[in-house]
Design a protein around this motif. Structure first.
Motif, short mmCIF file in Angstrom:
data_model
loop_
_atom_site.label_atom_id
_atom_site.label_comp_id
_atom_site.label_asym_id
_atom_site.label_seq_id
_atom_site.Cartn_x
_atom_site.Cartn_y
_atom_site.Cartn_z
N ALA A 61 -45.37 12.08 46.69
CA ALA A 61 -44.03 11.59 47.00
C ALA A 61 -43.19 11.66 45.73
O ALA A 61 -43.74 11.70 44.62
CB ALA A 61 -44.08 10.16 47.53
N ASP A 62 -41.88 11.71 45.91
CA ASP A 62 -41.01 11.60 44.74
C ASP A 62 -39.93 10.58 45.02
O ASP A 62 -39.57 10.32 46.18
CB ASP A 62 -40.45 12.96 44.31
CG ASP A 62 -39.41 13.49 45.26
OD1 ASP A 62 -38.23 13.16 45.07
OD2 ASP A 62 -39.77 14.23 46.17
N ILE A 63 -39.44 10.00 43.95
CA ILE A 63 -38.45 8.93 44.02
C ILE A 63 -37.21 9.35 43.25
O ILE A 63 -37.31 9.89 42.14
CB ILE A 63 -39.01 7.61 43.43
CG1 ILE A 63 -40.21 7.14 44.25
CG2 ILE A 63 -37.94 6.53 43.36
CD1 ILE A 63 -40.93 5.94 43.65
N GLY A 64 -36.05 9.12 43.85
CA GLY A 64 -34.77 9.32 43.17
C GLY A 64 -33.97 8.03 43.28
O GLY A 64 -34.17 7.25 44.22
N TYR A 65 -33.09 7.79 42.33
CA TYR A 65 -32.37 6.51 42.34
C TYR A 65 -31.10 6.58 41.49
O TYR A 65 -30.98 7.42 40.60
CB TYR A 65 -33.26 5.38 41.81
CG TYR A 65 -34.01 5.69 40.53
CD1 TYR A 65 -33.42 5.52 39.29
CD2 TYR A 65 -35.31 6.17 40.58
CE1 TYR A 65 -34.11 5.81 38.13
CE2 TYR A 65 -36.01 6.46 39.42
CZ TYR A 65 -35.39 6.28 38.20
OH TYR A 65 -36.08 6.57 37.03
N TRP A 66 -30.17 5.71 41.83
CA TRP A 66 -29.03 5.44 40.96
C TRP A 66 -28.54 4.02 41.22
O TRP A 66 -28.75 3.46 42.30
CB TRP A 66 -27.92 6.47 41.09
CG TRP A 66 -27.25 6.64 42.43
CD1 TRP A 66 -27.58 7.55 43.38
CD2 TRP A 66 -26.13 5.92 42.96
NE1 TRP A 66 -26.74 7.44 44.46
CE2 TRP A 66 -25.83 6.45 44.22
CE3 TRP A 66 -25.35 4.88 42.48
CZ2 TRP A 66 -24.79 5.97 45.01
CZ3 TRP A 66 -24.31 4.39 43.27
CH2 TRP A 66 -24.04 4.94 44.51
N LEU A 67 -27.94 3.45 40.21
CA LEU A 67 -27.50 2.06 40.24
C LEU A 67 -26.09 1.96 39.69
O LEU A 67 -25.76 2.63 38.70
CB LEU A 67 -28.46 1.21 39.40
CG LEU A 67 -28.21 -0.29 39.31
CD1 LEU A 67 -28.38 -0.95 40.67
CD2 LEU A 67 -29.19 -0.91 38.31
N SER A 68 -25.28 1.13 40.30
CA SER A 68 -23.93 0.89 39.82
C SER A 68 -23.97 0.52 38.34
O SER A 68 -24.82 -0.25 37.90
CB SER A 68 -23.29 -0.26 40.61
OG SER A 68 -22.13 -0.73 39.96
N LYS A 69 -23.03 1.07 37.58
CA LYS A 69 -23.00 0.77 36.14
C LYS A 69 -22.75 -0.71 35.89
O LYS A 69 -23.08 -1.22 34.83
CB LYS A 69 -21.95 1.63 35.44
CG LYS A 69 -20.52 1.35 35.85
CD LYS A 69 -19.56 2.27 35.13
CE LYS A 69 -18.13 2.03 35.57
NZ LYS A 69 -17.20 2.94 34.90
N TYR A 70 -22.21 -1.40 36.86
CA TYR A 70 -21.90 -2.82 36.71
C TYR A 70 -23.11 -3.74 36.95
O TYR A 70 -23.02 -4.94 36.76
CB TYR A 70 -20.77 -3.21 37.66
CG TYR A 70 -19.54 -2.36 37.46
CD1 TYR A 70 -18.73 -2.53 36.34
CD2 TYR A 70 -19.21 -1.36 38.36
CE1 TYR A 70 -17.61 -1.73 36.13
CE2 TYR A 70 -18.09 -0.56 38.17
CZ TYR A 70 -17.30 -0.75 37.05
OH TYR A 70 -16.20 0.05 36.85
N HIS A 71 -24.23 -3.17 37.39
CA HIS A 71 -25.41 -3.98 37.71
C HIS A 71 -26.64 -3.55 36.93
O HIS A 71 -27.75 -3.91 37.28
CB HIS A 71 -25.67 -3.92 39.22
CG HIS A 71 -24.62 -4.64 39.99
ND1 HIS A 71 -23.47 -4.01 40.43
CD2 HIS A 71 -24.51 -5.92 40.36
CE1 HIS A 71 -22.71 -4.89 41.05
NE2 HIS A 71 -23.31 -6.05 41.03
N GLN A 72 -26.44 -2.80 35.87
CA GLN A 72 -27.57 -2.34 35.07
C GLN A 72 -27.99 -3.40 34.06
O GLN A 72 -27.23 -4.29 33.72
CB GLN A 72 -27.20 -1.04 34.38
CG GLN A 72 -26.96 0.05 35.39
CD GLN A 72 -26.68 1.40 34.78
OE1 GLN A 72 -26.79 1.60 33.59
NE2 GLN A 72 -26.30 2.34 35.63
N GLY A 73 -29.23 -3.27 33.61
CA GLY A 73 -29.73 -4.15 32.56
C GLY A 73 -30.33 -5.45 33.04
O GLY A 73 -30.59 -6.35 32.23
N HIS A 74 -30.57 -5.57 34.35
CA HIS A 74 -31.13 -6.81 34.90
C HIS A 74 -32.47 -6.59 35.58
O HIS A 74 -32.98 -7.49 36.25
CB HIS A 74 -30.15 -7.44 35.89
CG HIS A 74 -28.80 -7.69 35.31
ND1 HIS A 74 -28.55 -8.68 34.36
CD2 HIS A 74 -27.62 -7.05 35.49
CE1 HIS A 74 -27.27 -8.64 34.01
NE2 HIS A 74 -26.69 -7.66 34.68
N GLY A 75 -33.02 -5.39 35.48
CA GLY A 75 -34.32 -5.10 36.07
C GLY A 75 -34.29 -4.75 37.54
O GLY A 75 -35.35 -4.60 38.16
#
Length: 180
Positions: A92-106
């Motif tokens: 399997a493979d995983i792709g992801y992205w997170l809002s720049k405003y919610h980064q740094g919290h794990g």
């Protein structure tokens, strides 16, 4: 539990993964637009999604054996994760992205950790891969933090163009500890 109701609670207060539904595409498009300039630096093909209709078309043609999850925090969509199974190779493979405003919290680390567990325990795959842009240090930190093995860099990977230029990608992998 049917596949259209999958929800995974994460160990961060108020955070969960929920399988994306067509009626949530508007929220996903709004999040993409809010983060477009940031995402353009790291996500191949982000500018191919110019309209809500483009996102809808991409949604309709999504890969078989692929689960698209929204990452939610206190009922607000803050990111997206994809888990895709390759039945031919039992991987399997995983792709992801997170809002720049919610980064740094794990949030994304917890999400990826949960998807790896899902892939190993529910799909019973042998291996999970994550491909990251070589220059995307925040994205690369996640598999490194989770004990993935860095298998090396694909220079000028023809499958990855970021900002119109060929980009190198790093392949990370982790094997199912229950199948060794």
């Amino acid at each position: 539990m049917s596949s259209d109701t999958i929800q995974r609670i994460l160990p961060i207060n108020g955070a969960f993964l929920r399988l994306m539904q067509p009626d949530q595409l508007e929220k996903l498009y709004e999040l993409l637009e809010l983060n477009r300039d940031y995402l353009r630096e790291h996500i191949p093909g982000i500018d191919l999604i110019r309209t809500r209709e483009d996102l809808q078309k991409r949604w309709i043609t999504k890969k078989k054996n692929s689960l698209q999850f929204g990452l939610w925090l206190d009922e607000q969509l803050v990111g997206r994760c994809r888990l895709t199974r390759d039945e031919n190779s039992s991987s399997a493979d995983i792709g992801y992205w997170l809002s720049k405003y919610h980064q740094g919290h794990g949030l994304m680390t917890a999400s990826v950790k949960d998807l790896v567990q899902f892939a190993f325990e529910v799909w019973n795959v042998r291996r999970v891969e994550i491909h990251c842009g070589a220059n995307n240090l925040k994205s690369r930190a996640i598999p490194e933090r989770l004990g993935f093995i860095n298998e090396g860099i694909l220079p000028n990977d023809p499958g990855i163009q970021v900002n119109g230029q060929m980009a190198s990608s790093v392949i990370y992998s982790r094997c199912n500890p229950n199948q060794q």
